[in-house]
Motif scaffolding. Structure first.
Motif, mmCIF file in Angstrom:
data_model
loop_
_atom_site.group_PDB
_atom_site.id
_atom_site.type_symbol
_atom_site.label_atom_id
_atom_site.label_comp_id
_atom_site.label_asym_id
_atom_site.label_seq_id
_atom_site.Cartn_x
_atom_site.Cartn_y
_atom_site.Cartn_z
ATOM 1 N N GLY A 22 36.681 45.801 26.964
ATOM 2 C CA GLY A 22 35.814 45.017 26.872
ATOM 3 C C GLY A 22 36.085 43.728 26.818
ATOM 4 O O GLY A 22 35.810 42.550 27.331
ATOM 5 N N ASN A 23 38.104 43.151 26.615
ATOM 6 C CA ASN A 23 39.094 42.799 26.059
ATOM 7 C C ASN A 23 38.950 42.533 27.769
ATOM 8 O O ASN A 23 39.146 41.048 28.433
ATOM 9 N N LYS A 24 39.250 43.243 28.858
ATOM 10 C CA LYS A 24 38.884 43.354 30.238
ATOM 11 C C LYS A 24 37.693 42.271 31.092
ATOM 12 O O LYS A 24 37.633 41.381 31.954
ATOM 13 N N THR A 25 36.714 43.051 30.296
ATOM 14 C CA THR A 25 35.271 41.752 30.419
ATOM 15 C C THR A 25 35.356 40.519 30.669
ATOM 16 O O THR A 25 35.725 39.293 30.926
ATOM 17 N N TYR A 26 36.081 40.499 28.679
ATOM 18 C CA TYR A 26 36.225 38.896 28.502
ATOM 19 C C TYR A 26 37.371 37.950 28.967
ATOM 20 O O TYR A 26 37.105 36.483 28.874
ATOM 21 N N LEU A 27 38.335 37.579 29.612
ATOM 22 C CA LEU A 27 39.122 37.350 30.433
ATOM 23 C C LEU A 27 38.531 36.517 31.829
ATOM 24 O O LEU A 27 38.755 35.235 32.127
ATOM 25 N N ASN A 28 37.554 37.155 31.964
ATOM 26 C CA ASN A 28 36.971 36.313 33.382
ATOM 27 C C ASN A 28 35.587 35.645 32.953
ATOM 28 O O ASN A 28 34.890 35.545 33.735
ATOM 29 N N ALA A 29 35.039 36.278 31.533
ATOM 30 C CA ALA A 29 33.338 35.099 30.866
ATOM 31 C C ALA A 29 33.929 34.510 30.314
ATOM 32 O O ALA A 29 35.109 32.979 29.975
ATOM 33 N N SER A 30 32.569 33.671 30.647
ATOM 34 C CA SER A 30 32.558 32.216 29.916
ATOM 35 C C SER A 30 32.027 32.080 29.113
ATOM 36 O O SER A 30 31.335 31.271 28.642
ATOM 37 N N THR A 31 30.417 33.228 28.499
ATOM 38 C CA THR A 31 29.802 33.210 27.588
ATOM 39 C C THR A 31 30.684 34.653 27.101
ATOM 40 O O THR A 31 30.535 35.778 27.532
ATOM 41 N N ASN A 32 29.728 35.825 25.762
ATOM 42 C CA ASN A 32 29.618 36.937 24.972
ATOM 43 C C ASN A 32 28.599 37.651 25.716
ATOM 44 O O ASN A 32 27.774 37.279 26.161
ATOM 45 N N SER A 33 29.469 39.123 26.581
ATOM 46 C CA SER A 33 28.373 39.386 27.236
ATOM 47 C C SER A 33 27.871 41.023 25.833
ATOM 48 O O SER A 33 26.969 41.699 26.038
#
Length: 188
Positions: A22-33
Motif C-alpha cells: 500500500g505504501n508503494k502505491t501511495y508513493l506515486n498516487a495523487s489520490t487515495n486508492s
C-alpha cells in the motif's frame, strides 16, 4: 475473546506485506486508492469492521495512515496521539482491536520532523503538552538528532506494547514515515 483470524483471515506477516505494498502505491498516487465507496460503508455498517492492522501514530496532520498505506474504510484501526506515545488509553485501544476485532499486527508509526519529538529535544513544554514531551524525553535520553530521536521514541513505544500486552498472535513493529518523500521505513 475473538481470534486473531477474524481480521479477514490474514496473518501478521500478510498484514505487514499489505502495508508495504500500500505504501508503494501511495508513493506515486495523487489520490487515495482505498475503498471509500457507499458499498463499503454499507458493508461495514451491516457486518462490522475487520481491520487487518492497528496503526499507532502521531496526530500530525501530515501523517495520514489510510493514505500512506492506500487503505479504505474498515482496513486500519488507527490510534492517534501527539508523539505516538503509549499510555493506558492507547494500550486499551490496541487491546480492543487485537482481542475483539482480531487485528494480528500493531505498527507504531513515528515520523520525521515530529514537533513533539523536537519539543522533547529542546527541553520539553509546559501544560498538558509537558506530559507528552516528558514521555518522549524518557525514551530518547540525550539524543539531539531528530531522526534518531524519532526512531528511539518508536522503539520505546513498541517495547511498551510488548511489555504491557500479552495477546497471543499479536505482532508489534515500529516504522518511520518520511514526510519528505512519503516512504515508510519499517524498523528492525
Amino acid at each position: 475473546m475473538a481470534h486473531l483470524e477474524d481480521a479477514k483471515g490474514i496473518s501478521a506477516d500478510e498484514a505487514l506485506e499489505k502495508l508495504k505494498q500500500g505504501n508503494k502505491t501511495y508513493l506515486n498516487a495523487s489520490t487515495n486508492s482505498g475503498d471509500i465507496s457507499p458499498a463499503i460503508r454499507t458493508e461495514t455498517t451491516a457486518n462490522g469492521q475487520h481491520p487487518y492492522a492497528i496503526i499507532i501514530t502521531c496526530s500530525d496532520s501530515r501523517v495520514i495512515p489510510e493514505s500512506i498505506f492506500s487503505a479504505g474504510i474498515g482496513e486500519l484501526f488507527v490510534i492517534r496521539v501527539a508523539g505516538n506515545i503509549m499510555g493506558d488509553h492507547q494500550l486499551g485501544s490496541i487491546e480492543y482491536a487485537a482481542e475483539h476485532l482480531g487485528c494480528p499486527l500493531a505498527v507504531v508509526l513515528g515520523h520525521t520532523h515530529c514537533g513533539a519529538v523536537g519539543a522533547a529535544i529542546e527541553g520539553g513544554a509546559e501544560g498538558f503538552i509537558g506530559s507528552i514531551t516528558q514521555d518522549i524525553k524518557a525514551a530518547i535520553g540525550d539524543e539531539t538528532d531528530g531522526y534518531k530521536a524519532s526512531c528511539l521514541n518508536t522503539h520505546h513505544n513498541v517495547e511498551r506494547i510488548q511489555n504491557s500486552l500479552h495477546i497471543p498472535g499479536l505482532e508489534t513493529v515500529g516504522a518511520i514515515y518520511h514526510i519528505e518523500d512519503g516512504h515508510v521505513e519499517f524498523l528492525k
